[in-house]
Design a protein around this motif. Structure first.
Motif, PDB file in Angstrom:
ATOM      1  N   PHE A   1      -8.592   0.089   7.540  1.00 58.45           N
ATOM      2  CA  PHE A   1      -7.624   0.945   8.218  1.00 58.45           C
ATOM      3  C   PHE A   1      -8.320   1.537   9.443  1.00 58.45           C
ATOM      4  O   PHE A   1      -9.373   2.161   9.332  1.00 58.45           O
ATOM      5  CB  PHE A   1      -7.132   2.052   7.291  1.00 58.45           C
ATOM      6  CG  PHE A   1      -6.370   1.536   6.103  1.00 58.45           C
ATOM      7  CD1 PHE A   1      -5.001   1.340   6.165  1.00 58.45           C
ATOM      8  CD2 PHE A   1      -7.039   1.223   4.923  1.00 58.45           C
ATOM      9  CE1 PHE A   1      -4.295   0.856   5.073  1.00 58.45           C
ATOM     10  CE2 PHE A   1      -6.345   0.729   3.818  1.00 58.45           C
ATOM     11  CZ  PHE A   1      -4.966   0.542   3.900  1.00 58.45           C
TER      12      PHE A   1
ATOM     13  N   LEU B   1     -12.314   3.780   6.543  1.00 59.64           N
ATOM     14  CA  LEU B   1     -11.434   3.700   5.380  1.00 59.64           C
ATOM     15  C   LEU B   1     -11.120   2.242   5.075  1.00 59.64           C
ATOM     16  O   LEU B   1     -10.689   1.495   5.954  1.00 59.64           O
ATOM     17  CB  LEU B   1     -10.140   4.478   5.629  1.00 59.64           C
ATOM     18  CG  LEU B   1      -9.181   4.613   4.448  1.00 59.64           C
ATOM     19  CD1 LEU B   1      -9.840   5.407   3.309  1.00 59.64           C
ATOM     20  CD2 LEU B   1      -7.889   5.308   4.873  1.00 59.64           C
TER      21      LEU B   1
ATOM     22  N   GLY C   1      -9.207  -0.380   2.167  1.00 60.68           N
ATOM     23  CA  GLY C   1      -8.369  -0.595   0.998  1.00 60.68           C
ATOM     24  C   GLY C   1      -8.852  -1.812   0.243  1.00 60.68           C
ATOM     25  O   GLY C   1      -9.100  -2.868   0.838  1.00 60.68           O
TER      26      GLY C   1
ATOM     27  N   LEU D   1      -8.789   3.053  -2.445  1.00 62.50           N
ATOM     28  CA  LEU D   1      -9.252   3.383  -1.108  1.00 62.50           C
ATOM     29  C   LEU D   1     -10.704   3.845  -1.173  1.00 62.50           C
ATOM     30  O   LEU D   1     -11.054   4.716  -1.978  1.00 62.50           O
ATOM     31  CB  LEU D   1      -8.379   4.477  -0.486  1.00 62.50           C
ATOM     32  CG  LEU D   1      -6.938   4.083  -0.153  1.00 62.50           C
ATOM     33  CD1 LEU D   1      -6.188   5.282   0.417  1.00 62.50           C
ATOM     34  CD2 LEU D   1      -6.895   2.925   0.827  1.00 62.50           C
TER      35      LEU D   1
ATOM     36  N   ARG E   1     -13.476   5.575   1.156  1.00 67.52           N
ATOM     37  CA  ARG E   1     -13.725   6.251   2.422  1.00 67.52           C
ATOM     38  C   ARG E   1     -15.231   6.470   2.584  1.00 67.52           C
ATOM     39  O   ARG E   1     -15.873   7.109   1.744  1.00 67.52           O
ATOM     40  CB  ARG E   1     -13.029   7.607   2.490  1.00 67.52           C
ATOM     41  CG  ARG E   1     -13.182   8.261   3.877  1.00 67.52           C
ATOM     42  CD  ARG E   1     -13.027   9.746   3.837  1.00 67.52           C
ATOM     43  NE  ARG E   1     -11.676  10.122   3.494  1.00 67.52           N
ATOM     44  CZ  ARG E   1     -11.330  11.358   3.141  1.00 67.52           C
ATOM     45  NH1 ARG E   1     -12.251  12.303   3.078  1.00 67.52           N
ATOM     46  NH2 ARG E   1     -10.090  11.642   2.842  1.00 67.52           N
TER      47      ARG E   1
ATOM     48  N   CYS F   1     -13.855   7.508  -3.468  1.00 70.17           N
ATOM     49  CA  CYS F   1     -12.845   6.495  -3.773  1.00 70.17           C
ATOM     50  C   CYS F   1     -11.643   7.201  -4.379  1.00 70.17           C
ATOM     51  O   CYS F   1     -11.810   8.073  -5.244  1.00 70.17           O
ATOM     52  CB  CYS F   1     -13.376   5.461  -4.758  1.00 70.17           C
ATOM     53  SG  CYS F   1     -14.797   4.514  -4.184  1.00 70.17           S
TER      54      CYS F   1
ATOM     55  N   PHE G   1      -4.418   5.026  -3.731  1.00 66.54           N
ATOM     56  CA  PHE G   1      -3.603   4.695  -2.561  1.00 66.54           C
ATOM     57  C   PHE G   1      -2.196   5.247  -2.750  1.00 66.54           C
ATOM     58  O   PHE G   1      -1.592   5.092  -3.809  1.00 66.54           O
ATOM     59  CB  PHE G   1      -3.552   3.174  -2.386  1.00 66.54           C
ATOM     60  CG  PHE G   1      -2.683   2.693  -1.265  1.00 66.54           C
ATOM     61  CD1 PHE G   1      -3.124   2.774   0.049  1.00 66.54           C
ATOM     62  CD2 PHE G   1      -1.424   2.161  -1.515  1.00 66.54           C
ATOM     63  CE1 PHE G   1      -2.331   2.319   1.093  1.00 66.54           C
ATOM     64  CE2 PHE G   1      -0.625   1.701  -0.477  1.00 66.54           C
ATOM     65  CZ  PHE G   1      -1.077   1.784   0.834  1.00 66.54           C
TER      66      PHE G   1
END
Length: 365
Positions: free
Chosen positions: A57, A65, A67, A79, A81, A121, A124
């Motif tokens: 993303f 980020l 997915g 997700l 990050r 983590c 979503f």
């Protein structure tokens, strides 16, 4: 690479029950996929490594980020990050985790699956990410107002008042900027592009004095409600906010005013898109009705209440330009993300000085 897994009790967290899984892994950007797969081995041990797909993303300008999923239907997405470089200088990561859990416990946010050395983590949230056009549609902006009111109504579990983070955060930014002036690039920016350090510091001090007289309530705030941090689920008729790294106790009017500033966009800032007075008043009326309901008050909203909050929000919107202007200057020095932080900082400072006099001259009803 060490991948020991331990359960670490989150200190001073709300709610207190349970723990956050900690995975002792550092995600290296140069070896990203293998590091992420090491995390997923612990979170989704039944996933076949060869089936794991990564989606990057690109909208974020603080962190990376990703997915992660295995099936094309993308029913189960994790997700990941990865924190941006040097963001620990101005982001309280323990506070972020605490607020993540608080919001999830009140059905206002996704589930946090784990933390790791340089990231988290989490679940979503399905839906559409808002843009500068969707955010001004009445059906959607009223949902946003209602969701913000619900979050603002979440009370500290210990019942003790919490001090707003605004002025402390700005002081931290100023200190970091001042320390970075030894960097010739930063010094040149102040000379060429942005107001001098002394001018910015004096403006913030003057704002602090004026805004402290307004008495806006201290509430749990998102503090970074740009369009990309709002997910709209049309089928279920709700919005959810994401990304809580700047969340914390703050002034009610600041959180709203900051959101209104974000109507102008981030990558291509255009203040002609700032919400009209009519839109703001409708937004605020919806917000107040929900806020009153959540706080067991008579939900009827008067024009006087809307007008009063409108003036508060306009004034607090001013200081948000310094929050993100200074933040952008720091990011321009440390971040590895491809974004023109300096131009963004200049746009925020310029709009502040453009609106300052007329906004501070506004009178309360």
């Amino acid at each position: 690479m060490n991948s020991n897994v331990v359960n670490v009790e989150t200190r001073n967290m709300e709610p207190q029950a349970g723990s956050v899984l900690y995975i002792d892994i550092f995600v290296d950007e140069s070896d990203l996929k293998s590091c992420v797969i090491s995390l997923l081995k612990k979170l989704r041990p039944h996933w076949k490594h060869t089936d794991i797909k990564l989606k990057f993303f690109t909208e974020g300008i603080t962190n990376m980020l990703i997915g992660c999923y295995t099936d094309e239907s993308m029913e189960d997405i994790i997700l990941v990050r990865v924190y941006g470089k040097k963001t620990e200088l101005f982001v309280d990561r323990e506070n972020e985790v605490r607020n993540f859990r608080i919001l999830h416990s009140h059905s206002c946010g996704p589930e946090l699956y784990c933390t790791f050395q340089n990231g988290i983590c989490y679940e979503f949230v399905k839906g559409i990410v808002l843009d500068k056009w969707l955010v001004r549609e009445p059906t959607i902006y009223r949902l946003v107002a209602m969701e913000m009111a619900r979050i603002h109504s979440i009370k500290p579990e210990n019942g003790h008042p919490v001090k707003p983070v605004l002025w402390k955060k700005l002081s931290t930014y100023l200190s970091l900027i001042n320390a970075s002036m030894i960097d010739s690039r930063v010094s040149e920016w102040f000379q060429r592009e942005v107001p001098s350090f002394d001018i910015i510091a004096s403006e913030i001090e003057a704002l602090k004095k004026q805004l402290s007289e307004i008495k806006s309530p201290a509430v749990l705030c998102h503090n970074d409600l740009l369009c990309k941090n709002i997910i709209y689920n049309k089928a279920k008729g709700f919005v959810k906010f994401i990304d809580y790294e700047y969340s914390g106790c703050n002034y009610q009017a600041y959180d709203i005013g900051n959101h209104f500033n974000e109507f102008a966009g981030v990558s291509d800032v255009n203040y002609k898109l700032y919400p009209s007075q009519e839109l703001q008043r409708d937004w605020l009326a919806t917000y107040l009705e929900t806020y009153k309901q959540c706080n067991s008050m008579e939900p009827t909203v008067t024009d006087l209440e809307v007008n009063k909050l409108y003036v508060q929000v306009c004034k607090y919107a001013l200081v948000s330009h310094f929050s993100w202007g200074l933040w952008a200057l720091l990011q321009s020095r440390y971040s590895t993300i491809d974004f023109d932080f300096l131009t963004y900082a200049v746009s925020r400072f310029n709009y502040y000085f453009k609106k300052k006099n007329e906004t501070l001259a506004m009178q309360f009803p």
